[in-house]
Scaffold this motif. Structure first.
Motif, PDB file in Angstrom:
ATOM      1  N   HIS A 104       0.838  -1.201   0.000  1.00 28.68           N
ATOM      2  CA  HIS A 104       0.000   0.000   0.000  1.00 28.68           C
ATOM      3  C   HIS A 104       0.875   1.254   0.000  1.00 28.68           C
ATOM      4  O   HIS A 104       0.643   2.198  -0.758  1.00 28.68           O
ATOM      5  CB  HIS A 104      -0.925   0.008   1.215  1.00 28.68           C
ATOM      6  N   TYR A 105       1.895   1.232   0.837  1.00 24.50           N
ATOM      7  CA  TYR A 105       2.823   2.367   0.851  1.00 24.50           C
ATOM      8  C   TYR A 105       3.467   2.521  -0.534  1.00 24.50           C
ATOM      9  O   TYR A 105       3.586   3.625  -1.059  1.00 24.50           O
ATOM     10  CB  TYR A 105       3.897   2.165   1.923  1.00 24.50           C
TER      11      TYR A 105
ATOM     12  N   GLU B 177       2.290   1.635  -3.508  1.00 17.54           N
ATOM     13  CA  GLU B 177       1.428   2.145  -4.592  1.00 17.54           C
ATOM     14  C   GLU B 177       0.958   3.572  -4.334  1.00 17.54           C
ATOM     15  O   GLU B 177       0.548   4.254  -5.264  1.00 17.54           O
ATOM     16  CB  GLU B 177       0.242   1.197  -4.864  1.00 17.54           C
ATOM     17  N   THR B 178       1.040   4.035  -3.097  1.00 18.97           N
ATOM     18  CA  THR B 178       0.652   5.431  -2.850  1.00 18.97           C
ATOM     19  C   THR B 178       1.858   6.372  -2.810  1.00 18.97           C
ATOM     20  O   THR B 178       1.747   7.531  -3.170  1.00 18.97           O
ATOM     21  CB  THR B 178      -0.142   5.583  -1.530  1.00 18.97           C
ATOM     22  N   LYS B 179       3.032   5.838  -2.424  1.00 16.10           N
ATOM     23  CA  LYS B 179       4.178   6.738  -2.234  1.00 16.10           C
ATOM     24  C   LYS B 179       5.396   6.429  -3.116  1.00 16.10           C
ATOM     25  O   LYS B 179       6.239   7.294  -3.306  1.00 16.10           O
ATOM     26  CB  LYS B 179       4.632   6.698  -0.760  1.00 16.10           C
TER      27      LYS B 179
ATOM     28  N   LYS C 127      -5.052  -0.880  -4.387  1.00 18.05           N
ATOM     29  CA  LYS C 127      -5.763  -0.277  -5.529  1.00 18.05           C
ATOM     30  C   LYS C 127      -5.183  -0.653  -6.894  1.00 18.05           C
ATOM     31  O   LYS C 127      -5.845  -0.500  -7.907  1.00 18.05           O
ATOM     32  CB  LYS C 127      -5.820   1.244  -5.369  1.00 18.05           C
TER      33      LYS C 127
ATOM     34  N   TRP D 120      -6.628   2.103   5.308  1.00 20.38           N
ATOM     35  CA  TRP D 120      -5.209   1.931   5.607  1.00 20.38           C
ATOM     36  C   TRP D 120      -4.794   2.804   6.772  1.00 20.38           C
ATOM     37  O   TRP D 120      -5.224   3.955   6.876  1.00 20.38           O
ATOM     38  CB  TRP D 120      -4.368   2.272   4.369  1.00 20.38           C
TER      39      TRP D 120
ATOM     40  N   GLU E 228      -2.934   5.506   8.692  1.00 19.81           N
ATOM     41  CA  GLU E 228      -2.404   6.712   8.026  1.00 19.81           C
ATOM     42  C   GLU E 228      -0.912   6.932   8.229  1.00 19.81           C
ATOM     43  O   GLU E 228      -0.258   7.552   7.418  1.00 19.81           O
ATOM     44  CB  GLU E 228      -3.173   7.949   8.499  1.00 19.81           C
TER      45      GLU E 228
END
Ligand SMILES: Cc1ncc(C[n+]2csc(CCOP(=O)(O)OP(=O)(O)O)c2C)c(N)n1
Lengths: 352, 344
Positions: free
Chosen positions: A13-14, A16-18, A44, A205, A207
């Motif tokens: 998750h980290y 794909e977001t960061k 995602k 998720w 934060e």
């Protein structure tokens, strides 16, 4: 505390977001399942691929060639063998093009015994994988290392292989991952997909997840000791720690090194420990013939021979065509706690 | 699987030849066909003179490969085409703007070889600034890697497409099926031009002894992929088939399949002698006859062009002879990106 599967999920998750991860894919990796070991639930950028391992690795290479940073999963390492051609290619194209091309891709795959997986869900892959140059290869033994190693893989410009010790995927850690909610139930409620209909479910998720990174190539001393060093990784690491704790009562002090990265590995840590204890066991569960531990034994003999007070040992899986399903068969085929204790005792007591 | 579309004669006494392409385009194509053919022939000579260990390449595929290279969108990144090619693709790359001397460098495995620094066989090119992935000896793996840039192109949008090519025998490998499956998934069709250059052989094995399908292109049709079998020895047939296919892939963002029937003019590679095969149709000869008949170029002009190119290539070979070999201390370099020297 998070399980290793949850830790991997949070790191992805980290990513794909960061960290610009664009694709996380493989067989049953996307919704509704989110991976046969749940490591990709709620993300995602996940999607399901055809049942085609060669296509999966090929797609990862091609995505990486365009600069799309991807994570491809092979559902069980037992089924990765038909991709070796493509793994070799991923590992050699930077070199073959004299440094022009790079392939920022991560492949993850569950490995090893421990879930009564019989012949085709118990394979190890470290011996074969360490024979393929151009990759960085990691294998965590705890959730926090799984998180930090995954982040390191996602930042690396080279192909990285993330081996998931199957038996430890559901085991909870004893150290909080930075940003992980302290309450285990809260974490579950936030990121575990519900049973039944998941079509409306979305992960919430935590934060505060961070860039927490375990540098590739750095091992970790899990137990300090004086008399014998055990060098291991993955499923057998917690067993080695248990062995060390039990042997204390016999006044045998065992140093346990978690390699964490198989290639390129932390020889500095391993060699200085061997110089200290003068006795070493290399421990893993892949089959013992042309085993990665044999390379480490060779290097120990060639470089540290005169520092040794006992013959260096390899404790590894039996060289059988598979791991049999019945409990006595699996126990006899892959190293277990009793084997580790016996060998550590033997090596510690061997006359110099 | 005997060819029906390969022309059986060179068409020596041609009358009434009419081209659809403009004159300067025909001249350019002809020039590049000679550039390609003569480069390959120079490299074969180098092999025979012991100035290279191994030769394989694409003489006999020029009528198809030049129109393909010329119609590519050449550049770096997803706005441009990605190329997953095999080892008979020099004509494609020369048409994109690659230099003959660089192929000679790779043939001679000098350190100046920009594709591999002396590490790989000739015609194993790699040009990152044009999205040309490293060409590898492993048959058909490019049909698997092409899937990935196809996915990236699909997401990126625009006009860039993924091009993949390979031979006929290689279609028996699993990656060929992978490519058809992945490029045609419902709702996720990929903008890929999938090409099989069918010369009817895998080294020594005739396709007719191993393949039961009527056309390889029929396999694409089973996945509802638009597919065509063409005479790849004809420049204009190739040009317009590629044009139609590329326009379709660029705008529809769906796959298109071309089976191009081509010649293998010097056999498989130097392993089989690299000798001229008189029974194969020579696309350069056919094209030159047509150009002459149509009054585009005279025999004399074409002969002079050949002589000039031959002289230039000889000069290049001489120049490369003086260029250094790779240094043995560099064997570990670039095992990882940006890394030099031994890393462990
Ligand atoms: C996977 C693999 N298997 C075998 C070979 C050896 N090999 C090199 S070329 C070739 C024949 C290829 O025939 P085809 O696909 O028709 O292409 P062509 O060379 O005729 O253009 C073979 C068997 C290889 N390079 N890779």
């Amino acid at each position: 505390m998070a399980s290793m599967a949850q830790a991997i999920r949070m790191a992805l998750h980290y990513g794909e977001t960061k960290l610009g991860v664009t694709d996380i894919f493989g067989e049953d990796v996307g919704p509704p399942l989110g991976g046969v070991f749940t490591a990709t639930q709620g993300l995602k950028t996940t999607w399901n691929s055809p049942l085609d391992e060669r296509g999966i690795i090929g797609a990862a290479v091609g995505l990486a060639s365009t600069g799309s940073r991807c994570v491809a999963e092979i559902q069980f390492c037992d089924y990765i063998y038909n991709t070796i051609d493509l793994l070799k290619l991923a590992g050699n194209m930077c070199w073959a093009s004299n440094g022009q091309w790079n392939f920022p891709m991560t492949v993850m795959t569950p490995v090893g015994s421990g879930i009564r997986g019989s012949i085709y869900h118990s394979h190890s892959f470290d011996a074969t994988m360490t024979h393929i140059p151009g990759w960085k290869i990691v294998m965590p033994s705890s959730p926090i290392d799984a998180y930090g190693l995954m982040i390191a893989c996602l930042k690396d410009p080279n192909p990285t292989m993330f081996l998931k010790p199957k038996a430890l995927l559901r085991v909870r850690g004893d150290e909080l991952i930075p940003g992980e909610p302290e309450n285990e139930k809260e974490l579950r409620d936030r990121i575990d997909a519900p049973l039944g209909d998941r079509s409306k479910w979305k992960a919430r998720w935590p934060e505060g997840l961070t860039d927490y990174t375990v540098e590739i190539g750095k091992g970790k001393i899990q137990r300090e000791g004086e008399h014998v060093t055990i060098v291991t990784y993955g499923r057998t690491l917690p067993l080695a720690v248990q062995a060390a704790d039990q042997l204390k009562s016999e006044n045998i002090s065992v140093e346990v090194i978690d390699m964490r990265t198989l290639w390129p590995y932390d020889w500095e840590m391993i060699s200085s420990s061997i110089r200290k204890t003068r006795r070493v066991i290399f421990l893993n569960e892949d089959t013992e013939v042309t085993n990665f531990g044999e390379h480490l034994v060779r290097r120990t003999v060639e470089e540290l021979f005169y520092d040794l007070e006992a013959r260096p040992r390899l404790l590894a899986g039996a060289f059988t065509p598979g791991i049999g399903l019945a409990d006595p068969l699996e126990m006899a085929s892959a190293p277990q706690l009793n084997h580790i204790i016996e060998m550590a005792r033997e090596v510690a007591n061997e006359r110099a | 699987m005997k060819t029906q579309v390969k022309p059986s004669s060179g068409g020596k006494h041609l009358t009434n030849v009419k081209f659809k392409l403009a004159q300067e385009q025909l001249i350019k194509i002809h020039d590049l066909m000679l550039t390609t053919r003569m480069l390959e022939e120079r490299m074969i000579k180098m092999y025979k003179q012991n100035e290279g260990y191994f030769w394989l390449g694409g003489p006999g595929e020029e009528a198809f490969n030049i129109p393909l290279g010329l119609q590519g969108h050449v550049g770096e990144g997803l706005d441009y085409d990605f190329w997953h090619l095999h080892y008979r693709s020099s004509g494609i790359l020369l048409s994109m703007g690659a230099e003959q001397i660089d192929f000679i460098r790779q043939m001679k495995n000098t350190v100046t070889d920009p594709f591999s620094g002396g590490r790989n066989f000739c015609n194993h090119s790699s040009i990152r600034k044009w999205n040309v992935l490293p060409i590898t000896s492993t048959i058909e793996t490019q049909f698997a890697t092409a899937i990935g840039s196809g996915i990236a192109h699909k997401r990126h949008g625009g006009k860039g497409i993924t091009v993949v090519n390979g031979g006929d025998a290689g279609t028996a490998e699993g990656e060929f099926a992978s490519c058809l499956i992945w490029s045609s998934r419902p709702e996720q069709k990929l903008p890929m031009l999938i090409i099989v250059t069918n010369n009817e052989y895998g080294i020594s094995t005739p396709a007719s002894t191993q393949h039961g399908e009527t056309h390889i292109a029929d396999r694409a049709k089973a996945f509802n992929i638009e597919a065509k079998v063409i005479n790849g020895n004809d420049v204009e047939e190739s040009w317009f088939a590629i044009k139609e296919a590329m326009e379709y892939v660029r705008t529809e963002r769906k796959p298109y399949f071309i089976e191009s029937r081509v010649s293998r003019l010097y056999g498989h590679s130097s392993a089989s002698g690299a000798n001229f095969q008189p029974n194969e149709v020579d696309p350069v000869v056919i094209f030159e006859q047509k150009l002459e008949a149509a009054g585009v170029l005279s025999r004399k002009e074409m002969d002079e062009l050949r002589e000039k190119k031959a002289a230039d290539l000889l000069e290049m070979q001489k120049q490369v002879r003086e260029e250094p070999m790779p240094d043995p201390s560099t064997i570990y370099d670039y095992t990882y990106f940006g890394q030099k020297g031994k890393y462990w």
